[in-house]
Scaffold this motif. Sequence first.
Motif, PDB file in Angstrom:
ATOM      1  N   GLY A   5      45.912  67.167 -40.417  1.00  0.00           N
ATOM      2  CA  GLY A   5      46.552  66.859 -39.183  1.00  0.00           C
ATOM      3  C   GLY A   5      47.835  66.276 -38.927  1.00  0.00           C
ATOM      4  O   GLY A   5      48.497  66.007 -38.077  1.00  0.00           O
ATOM      5  N   HIS A   6      47.849  65.636 -40.065  1.00  0.00           N
ATOM      6  CA  HIS A   6      49.015  64.791 -40.155  1.00  0.00           C
ATOM      7  C   HIS A   6      50.509  65.513 -40.605  1.00  0.00           C
ATOM      8  O   HIS A   6      50.386  66.265 -41.614  1.00  0.00           O
ATOM      9  CB  HIS A   6      48.900  63.548 -41.364  1.00  0.00           C
ATOM     10  N   THR A  20      59.678  61.124 -37.872  1.00  0.00           N
ATOM     11  CA  THR A  20      58.543  60.313 -37.565  1.00  0.00           C
ATOM     12  C   THR A  20      57.477  61.086 -37.887  1.00  0.00           C
ATOM     13  O   THR A  20      57.421  62.017 -37.893  1.00  0.00           O
ATOM     14  CB  THR A  20      58.309  59.508 -36.087  1.00  0.00           C
ATOM     15  N   ILE A  21      56.021  60.350 -37.982  1.00  0.00           N
ATOM     16  CA  ILE A  21      54.916  60.865 -38.321  1.00  0.00           C
ATOM     17  C   ILE A  21      54.144  61.304 -37.124  1.00  0.00           C
ATOM     18  O   ILE A  21      54.485  60.772 -36.015  1.00  0.00           O
ATOM     19  CB  ILE A  21      54.081  60.038 -39.342  1.00  0.00           C
ATOM     20  N   GLU A  22      53.419  62.485 -37.058  1.00  0.00           N
ATOM     21  CA  GLU A  22      52.916  62.943 -36.158  1.00  0.00           C
ATOM     22  C   GLU A  22      51.307  63.336 -36.566  1.00  0.00           C
ATOM     23  O   GLU A  22      51.193  64.011 -37.517  1.00  0.00           O
ATOM     24  CB  GLU A  22      53.627  64.121 -35.294  1.00  0.00           C
ATOM     25  N   ILE A  23      50.407  62.972 -35.708  1.00  0.00           N
ATOM     26  CA  ILE A  23      49.043  63.460 -35.939  1.00  0.00           C
ATOM     27  C   ILE A  23      48.583  64.237 -34.740  1.00  0.00           C
ATOM     28  O   ILE A  23      48.714  63.670 -33.678  1.00  0.00           O
ATOM     29  CB  ILE A  23      48.160  62.194 -36.042  1.00  0.00           C
ATOM     30  N   LEU A  24      47.915  65.218 -35.113  1.00  0.00           N
ATOM     31  CA  LEU A  24      47.311  66.301 -33.813  1.00  0.00           C
ATOM     32  C   LEU A  24      45.843  65.810 -33.944  1.00  0.00           C
ATOM     33  O   LEU A  24      45.237  66.111 -34.854  1.00  0.00           O
ATOM     34  CB  LEU A  24      47.766  67.535 -33.938  1.00  0.00           C
ATOM     35  N   TRP A  25      45.265  65.259 -32.970  1.00  0.00           N
ATOM     36  CA  TRP A  25      43.810  65.108 -32.904  1.00  0.00           C
ATOM     37  C   TRP A  25      43.129  65.301 -31.580  1.00  0.00           C
ATOM     38  O   TRP A  25      43.584  64.882 -30.384  1.00  0.00           O
ATOM     39  CB  TRP A  25      43.689  63.684 -33.336  1.00  0.00           C
ATOM     40  N   GLN A  26      42.160  66.307 -31.502  1.00  0.00           N
ATOM     41  CA  GLN A  26      41.306  66.668 -30.328  1.00  0.00           C
ATOM     42  C   GLN A  26      42.499  66.980 -29.125  1.00  0.00           C
ATOM     43  O   GLN A  26      42.034  66.221 -28.066  1.00  0.00           O
ATOM     44  CB  GLN A  26      40.401  65.372 -30.237  1.00  0.00           C
TER      45      GLN A  26
END
Length: 50
Positions: A5-6, A20-26
Amino acid sequence: MDRRGHGWIEAEWNGRKGRTIEILWQGHRIWGVTAAIIANLAKRLEWPTA
Protein backbone atom coordinates in the motif's frame (compact mmCIF):
# COMPACT_ATOMS: atom_id res chain seq x y z
CA MET A 1 2.96 -2.82 7.76
CA ASP A 2 2.09 -4.29 4.36
CA ARG A 3 4.34 -2.41 1.97
CA ARG A 4 2.06 -3.04 -1.03
CA GLY A 5 0.00 0.00 0.00
CA HIS A 6 3.04 2.29 -0.01
CA GLY A 7 3.81 4.49 -3.01
CA TRP A 8 5.17 7.82 -4.15
CA ILE A 9 3.01 10.77 -5.17
CA GLU A 10 3.91 14.08 -6.77
CA ALA A 11 2.41 17.26 -5.42
CA GLU A 12 2.66 21.00 -5.92
CA TRP A 13 2.77 23.44 -3.01
CA ASN A 14 3.21 27.19 -3.40
CA GLY A 15 4.32 26.74 -7.00
CA ARG A 16 6.97 24.13 -6.17
CA LYS A 17 6.72 20.49 -7.20
CA GLY A 18 7.92 17.68 -4.98
CA ARG A 19 7.56 14.02 -4.19
CA THR A 20 6.37 12.39 -0.99
CA ILE A 21 5.43 8.93 0.15
CA GLU A 22 1.79 7.93 0.51
CA ILE A 23 0.25 4.96 2.31
CA LEU A 24 -3.31 3.81 1.70
CA TRP A 25 -4.63 2.05 4.81
CA GLN A 26 -8.22 1.02 5.59
CA GLY A 27 -9.69 3.80 3.48
CA HIS A 28 -7.29 6.43 4.87
CA ARG A 29 -4.57 8.32 3.03
CA ILE A 30 -1.43 8.81 5.10
CA TRP A 31 1.27 10.98 3.53
CA GLY A 32 4.33 13.08 4.20
CA VAL A 33 6.46 12.68 7.31
CA THR A 34 3.95 10.38 9.01
CA ALA A 35 3.98 8.02 6.04
CA ALA A 36 7.79 8.16 5.86
CA ILE A 37 8.07 7.11 9.52
CA ILE A 38 5.67 4.19 9.00
CA ALA A 39 7.37 3.11 5.77
CA ASN A 40 10.79 3.22 7.43
CA LEU A 41 9.53 1.11 10.33
CA ALA A 42 7.92 -1.40 7.96
CA LYS A 43 11.20 -1.70 6.04
CA ARG A 44 13.20 -2.22 9.24
CA LEU A 45 10.81 -4.91 10.49
CA GLU A 46 11.53 -6.90 7.32
CA TRP A 47 15.27 -7.02 8.10
CA PRO A 48 16.47 -10.44 9.22
CA THR A 49 17.58 -10.64 12.81
CA ALA A 50 21.01 -12.06 13.62
